[in-house]
Design an enzyme around this catalytic site. Structure first.
Site, short mmCIF file in Angstrom:
data_model
loop_
_atom_site.label_atom_id
_atom_site.label_comp_id
_atom_site.label_asym_id
_atom_site.label_seq_id
_atom_site.Cartn_x
_atom_site.Cartn_y
_atom_site.Cartn_z
N CYS A 1 -12.73 -4.19 0.27
CA CYS A 1 -12.08 -3.03 1.38
C CYS A 1 -13.22 -1.92 1.47
CB CYS A 1 -10.77 -2.43 0.73
SG CYS A 1 -10.86 -1.73 -1.22
N HIS B 1 -7.46 1.42 -3.18
CA HIS B 1 -7.89 0.89 -1.85
C HIS B 1 -8.62 1.79 -0.98
CE1 HIS B 1 -7.62 -2.01 1.65
NE2 HIS B 1 -6.69 -1.27 1.96
N ASP C 1 -6.96 0.67 8.46
CA ASP C 1 -6.80 -0.11 7.35
C ASP C 1 -7.12 -1.38 7.57
OD1 ASP C 1 -5.82 -1.06 4.60
OD2 ASP C 1 -3.84 -0.08 4.86
#
EC number: 3.4.19.12
Length: 235
Positions: free
Chosen positions: A69, A172, A187
């Protein structure tokens, strides 16, 4: 996924409200460039008005792969899938010595991701950019948005085992930036970018996120902006 440091320059020290960050949906797809918004936007709060032009902007949106991520957030902020690579981030991770780390790395010798803020900061510097850690005691209204390239948020995210959501959370990284006059949540766990909207709507979005437990914010700015502190409108 990535970890945030226990302390650092400009980090707020106030207490957290017991308000979680917005839930993120998992996507198994990789990056893609799209135009317009996904159908999920109807279910999201603080969704802004899309561009009124007949031709929506092309938005690069890299999807979640393994625990990369941090890589996805960087590429989404730069709107360029070639801006950074897993090999480049892994090389930075290997070169960082314990004395340069804000917090120790987790074991990551296989290069499968889960890079922390140290890798993100070093990666940005290779492109002539800096990460400014936002002090949560300050209101986001004092951010000079025209001088900020993008935002990287570190938020709690639910773990999944296939279709099952586990009662566990890990940190995250997500990217946010302006494209075509509209700010987007990029995202990597979303099926498509979510339009946040105008500058005012972005500030509402950031305030909402920063009220959540264990949510932190990085401003991605050019080196000269960081040197002269022009990311601050009250400078």
């Amino acid at each position: 996924m990535g970890s945030t440091p226990c302390s650092g320059k400009g980090r707020g020290v106030g207490g957290f409200q017991e308000l979680g960050c917005m839930p993120w949906k998992v996507s198994k797809q990789k990056g893609e460039a799209i135009g317009g918004r996904g159908s999920e936007l109807e279910d999201r709060p603080n969704a802004g008005t899309p561009p009124t032009s007949s031709q929506p902007p092309t938005i690069y949106h890299e999807k979640q792969h393994r625990e990369l991520c941090a890589l996805h957030a960087l590429n989404n902020v730069f709107q360029d899938g070639a801006a950074f690579s897993r090999d480049a981030l892994q090389d930075i991770y290997q070169r960082l010595s314990p004395s340069t780390l804000v917090t120790p790395h987790k074991k990551n010798m296989l290069g499968n991701g889960n890079y922390d803020v140290n890798v993100i900061m070093a990666a940005l510097q290779t492109r002539g950019f800096e990460a400014v850690w936002w002090d949560k005691r300050r209101d986001v209204g004092s951010i000079a948005l025209p001088n900020v390239t993008g935002f990287i948020l570190n938020v709690p995210s639910n773990l999944r085992w296939g279709p099952l959501r586990l009662p566990l959370k890990r940190q995250h990284w997500i990217g946010v930036r302006e494209v075509g006059g509209v700010y987007y949540n990029l995202d990597s766990k979303l099926r498509s970018p979510h339009a946040i909207g105008t500058a005012d709507e972005l500030r509402k979005f950031l305030r909402h996120q920063l009220r959540g437990k264990n949510c932190e914010l990085l401003l991605v700015v050019p080196e000269e902006v960081e040197v002269h502190q022009t990311w601050r409108s009250d400078n």
